[in-house]
Design an enzyme around this catalytic site. Structure first.
Site, PDB file in Angstrom:
ATOM      1  N   CYS A  35      -4.276  -8.220  24.414  1.00 31.58           N
ATOM      2  CA  CYS A  35      -4.918  -7.092  23.967  1.00 31.58           C
ATOM      3  C   CYS A  35      -6.113  -6.978  23.056  1.00 31.58           C
ATOM      4  O   CYS A  35      -5.595  -7.725  21.905  1.00 31.58           O
ATOM      5  CB  CYS A  35      -4.039  -5.825  23.603  1.00 31.58           C
ATOM      6  SG  CYS A  35      -4.643  -4.258  23.211  1.00 31.58           S
ATOM      7  N   ARG A  66       3.906  -7.486  11.713  1.00 32.46           N
ATOM      8  CA  ARG A  66       4.326  -8.587  12.932  1.00 32.46           C
ATOM      9  C   ARG A  66       2.970  -9.105  13.111  1.00 32.46           C
ATOM     10  O   ARG A  66       1.932  -8.738  12.993  1.00 32.46           O
ATOM     11  CB  ARG A  66       4.736  -7.769  14.010  1.00 32.46           C
ATOM     12  CG  ARG A  66       4.110  -6.602  14.618  1.00 32.46           C
ATOM     13  CD  ARG A  66       2.749  -7.198  15.444  1.00 32.46           C
ATOM     14  NE  ARG A  66       2.274  -5.776  16.086  1.00 32.46           N
ATOM     15  CZ  ARG A  66       0.960  -6.027  16.676  1.00 32.46           C
ATOM     16  NH1 ARG A  66       0.240  -6.722  16.326  1.00 32.46           N
ATOM     17  NH2 ARG A  66       0.528  -4.998  17.404  1.00 32.46           N
ATOM     18  N   ARG A 117       5.797 -12.606  19.357  1.00 32.13           N
ATOM     19  CA  ARG A 117       5.403 -11.600  18.449  1.00 32.13           C
ATOM     20  C   ARG A 117       6.382 -11.865  17.098  1.00 32.13           C
ATOM     21  O   ARG A 117       7.589 -12.017  17.327  1.00 32.13           O
ATOM     22  CB  ARG A 117       5.598 -10.154  18.761  1.00 32.13           C
ATOM     23  CG  ARG A 117       4.728  -9.487  19.954  1.00 32.13           C
ATOM     24  CD  ARG A 117       3.653  -9.203  19.006  1.00 32.13           C
ATOM     25  NE  ARG A 117       2.386  -8.687  19.864  1.00 32.13           N
ATOM     26  CZ  ARG A 117       1.979  -7.496  20.080  1.00 32.13           C
ATOM     27  NH1 ARG A 117       2.653  -6.449  19.921  1.00 32.13           N
ATOM     28  NH2 ARG A 117       1.036  -7.297  20.907  1.00 32.13           N
ATOM     29  N   GLU A 173       4.161   2.841  19.743  1.00 29.59           N
ATOM     30  CA  GLU A 173       2.941   3.078  20.243  1.00 29.59           C
ATOM     31  C   GLU A 173       3.464   4.153  21.387  1.00 29.59           C
ATOM     32  O   GLU A 173       4.390   3.647  22.093  1.00 29.59           O
ATOM     33  CB  GLU A 173       2.321   1.900  20.855  1.00 29.59           C
ATOM     34  CG  GLU A 173       0.832   2.145  21.432  1.00 29.59           C
ATOM     35  CD  GLU A 173      -0.081   1.004  21.387  1.00 29.59           C
ATOM     36  OE1 GLU A 173       0.513  -0.105  21.863  1.00 29.59           O
ATOM     37  OE2 GLU A 173      -1.104   1.238  21.053  1.00 29.59           O
ATOM     38  N   ARG A 214       1.229   6.189  14.203  1.00 30.07           N
ATOM     39  CA  ARG A 214       2.144   6.019  15.377  1.00 30.07           C
ATOM     40  C   ARG A 214       3.534   6.849  15.286  1.00 30.07           C
ATOM     41  O   ARG A 214       4.060   7.275  14.157  1.00 30.07           O
ATOM     42  CB  ARG A 214       2.448   4.918  15.770  1.00 30.07           C
ATOM     43  CG  ARG A 214       1.238   3.920  16.212  1.00 30.07           C
ATOM     44  CD  ARG A 214       1.681   2.517  16.542  1.00 30.07           C
ATOM     45  NE  ARG A 214       0.740   1.642  17.128  1.00 30.07           N
ATOM     46  CZ  ARG A 214       0.800   0.415  17.517  1.00 30.07           C
ATOM     47  NH1 ARG A 214       1.780   0.006  17.973  1.00 30.07           N
ATOM     48  NH2 ARG A 214      -0.422  -0.167  17.946  1.00 30.07           N
TER      49      ARG A 214
END
Ligand code: ADP
Ligand code: CIR
Length: 342
Positions: free
Chosen positions: A257, A112, A215, A300, A295
């Protein structure tokens, strides 16, 4: 606004780099879109177990709040203030094989990228009206896609609970109520303005107005990483004909982020490694060598189930898209070798 109260065992990069001096230097500053230090750090102040703890409100946040964000970016990506990001999303440059042609270990591959629209604030700082405009522009651009990428847009508002839960469980749709995003203001007016676009086979999907405005996702069963990357590169190119994405010469694609800056790319596999999973030290030594992140199976902040892990590139900035994918593929090969030996 007072200096936040972090517990003594706080491990976030926010806590590490927000010294009282940096706090005093930045506490009165405000970007042209009106984003403040208080907003930038709220997620990490409210969630002291954050890994990072900050979300930018616009491209200018990365300049205005650089005394806090530059050290965070340096530690996460190994990228300094004088470095420049370089992009390469040409599938012809990838030249990798399938690391698991027999399908014994890799369940699925997903790549992604995050994108945000130029001339709009980022999600934490979008007004309700701006979010709706973003949704409208993006869904119009998506509806113009053709061939394998053709599909339909499904707003979250009005989607029945069963469909929503099924798509989350099947790893297609984002989860709801993430407390890190909540504190950053990313869940305001939920679910309005959010949605998912996908093609018939759900090998190409776009999340709208989650952590980033877009995304863009390519995924399929198995480990044909080149096929997944090729589809993603084609989709991004097509969307760039209709949308202008926020991009900086220094930081590459701008995301809310800081861990996603640059390529904004996370290339991952879901891989079954039960033996390595029982030898976490060995597992981590390999993922550290290839700069990969482990992960859990539901993304996450989730746990592994049945020895299946989500393995992806950790760095996204200061590395090209091709390098990030190649690094992940090489790390996956090394993990499979070690699992076979164990
Ligand atoms: P992001 O990848 O956008 O940073 P998450 O870590 O929350 O966000 O992952 C989003 C979803 O994608 C989760 O449901 C996760 O399980 C799923 N996912 C990630 N990698 C893969 C993969 N290789 N195959 C299938 N699903 C995946
Ligand atoms: C945190 O700080 O833990 C969350 N805001 C998520 C940070 C992004 N995750 C990551 O490591 N790529």
């Amino acid at each position: 606004m007072n200096y936040p109260n972090f517990p003594s065992d706080c491990k976030s990069l926010l806590c590490k780099y927000l010294t009282p001096e940096v706090f005093d230097e930045l506490k009165e500053k405000k970007t042209r879109y009106g984003y403040t230090l208080d907003q930038l750090i709220r997620s990490g102040v409210e969630n002291v177990d954050s890994g990072i703890g900050v979300y930018a409100g616009d491209e200018e946040s990365y300049e205005l709040f650089a005394p806090l964000l530059d050290p965070i970016i340096r530690e996460y990506h190994g990228f300094g203030p004088d470095d420049r990001h370089v992009s390469d999303m040409d599938p012809a440059h990838l030249q990798i094989g399938n690391p698991d042609p027999e399908g014994a270990y890799v369940l699925s591959t997903r790549i992604r990228v995050g994108r945000n629209l130029h001339c709009f604030p980022l999600g934490p700082n979008l007004s309700r009206r701006e979010r709706l405009v973003v949704e409208c522009r993006v869904s119009d651009a998506l509806r113009a896609l053709e061939g394998e990428l053709a599909g339909s847009y499904h707003p979250l508002e009005g989607m029945d609970k069963e469909t929503r839960e099924r798509m989350i469980k099947d790893h297609f749709l984002f989860k709801e109520g993430d407390r890190f995003l909540e504190a950053a203001g990313l869940n305001r007016d939920w679910p309005e303005g959010r949605g998912i676009y996908h093609n018939k086979d759900k090998t190409f999907l776009v999340w709208v107005n989650e952590e980033d405005e877009l995304r863009i996702i390519s995924m399929e069963r198995g480990a044909d990483i080149a096929s997944v990357f090729g589809r993603l590169a084609k989709a991004v190119k097509s969307l760039e004909k209709r949308l202008v994405f926020a991009f900086s010469e220094r930081l590459g694609y701008i995301t809310s982020c800081p861990t996603n800056l640059g390529t904004a790319m996370r290339a991952s596999v879901h891989i079954r490694l039960p033996k390595l999973g029982a030898k976490m030290e060995k597992f981590k030594a390999i993922t550290d060598r290839y700069e990969l992140q482990i992960r859990g199976i539901h993304g996450e902040h989730s746990e592994s189930e049945g020895g299946v892990y989500d393995i992806s590139n950790k760095r996204r900035l200061g590395i090209t898209e091709v390098q990030a994918v190649r690094q992940m593929a090489e790390g996956v090969e090394a993990l499979i070798e070690e699992e076979k030996r164990s």
